[in-house]
Enzyme design. Sequence first.
Site, PDB file in Angstrom:
ATOM      1  CG  HIS A 380      87.862 -73.711  14.555  1.00 45.18           C
ATOM      2  ND1 HIS A 380      86.762 -74.244  13.911  1.00 45.18           N
ATOM      3  CD2 HIS A 380      87.968 -74.407  15.722  1.00 45.18           C
ATOM      4  CE1 HIS A 380      86.236 -75.208  14.653  1.00 45.18           C
ATOM      5  NE2 HIS A 380      86.957 -75.319  15.764  1.00 45.18           N
ATOM      6  CG  ASP A 384      82.008 -75.690  11.606  1.00 47.75           C
ATOM      7  OD1 ASP A 384      82.449 -74.673  12.167  1.00 47.75           O
ATOM      8  OD2 ASP A 384      80.874 -75.769  11.103  1.00 47.75           O
TER       9      ASP A 384
END
Length: 409
Positions: A380, A384
């Site tokens: 992450h 995204d």
Amino acid sequence: MSTEVKVPVLGESITEATLGEWLKKPGEAVAQDEPIASLETDKVAIEVPAPVAGVMGDYSVQAGDTVNVGAVIASIEAGSAASVPKAAADTAPKQEAPAAAAAPAASAATSAGNDMPLSPSVRRLVLELGVDPTKVTGTGKDGRLTKEDVIAYSKAAPDTQPAPASAEAAPVPATGSRGEERVRMTRLRQTVAKRLKSAQETAALLTTFNDVDMSAVIETRAKYKDLFEKKHGVRLGFMGFFTKAVALAARDVPAVNAQIQGDEIVYFNYLDVSVAVSAPNGLVVPVIRSAESMSFAEIEKTIGDFGARAKAGTLTMADMEGGTFTISNGGVFGSLMSTPIINPPQSAVLGLHRIEDRPVAINGKVEIRPMMYMALSYDHRLIDGREAVTFLKIIKEAIEDPARLLIDL
């Protein structure tokens, strides 16, 4: 005159390995370049060839020892096995003498079987199935037995298996008896453990899911599989479709095929796909190079070659190096859903799972369709949630409408 056997160069940045097993015993004749030992590195098992022809001498290290590149592990004496002094032959394991005395008229097949070491997985399977390994013809490298050989023999010749031992001859463990077995971790398993733990500690891992209707791909395979195999000499599998779909999706979501290196993000304009395949010592991940420019046939041939070489233990370090994205198919083992862990320094891994018929709503009606769950685990820090969801959505659309793979949609 003796010649030293040294640990060969194992690959870039690899300086040590673990001696897995000896393939030749002291006193046995060896030919030049014949494998005499196997080494376990961080990624693959490598065989050590004899530098010269002669007779296997004494071991300098034992199975399980850690050895450095260039270290001497054994010696090979000049001459033939018949001319070896008795003292050298006596270094062979003592327990073989009673067996030789008990069966002086053993067949050639039995002798070959007794001399051929079994891998731990094959040895365990032999015990489970009650198969006499000396009666099985090995199809592995240098005639070694594979798990497939043992299973095939067990199914094809059930009448030749040893009769179950009588109650008097087979003592039954006492009810409630408890035991345990300690097995040294292979170097491959140690490395896998360290890398996966490092991925959890370093990356910001997150997994997103989607499901895909496999009807169109199944129909396409059923329609063209015979023609495909006749023309290309390889079966048309699911992995070719998913590899092409990943290549298509990675063009629109380049972050999935990128890596964090220091304070920079490296975007790759090529797709090197690591594919998890099963090997005797665990899963390994050889790499399909430039998958985005390969045809279905080229992808399937490459994967088939990787699978065969993994079982034979002939994958090399070069086969494992690199990789910008990973596809792991747990569905072949029956997995319904999982959260795969990325393979550092990669930033994402696609997990595929088993196909099962499930009721789904199609145009307002409930229909039974062959469905598969897909899981994308990603870092992450770089990818995204919107990008991850988009990536899976593109793959879903391509698999449910394979024509998209041909017209780049």
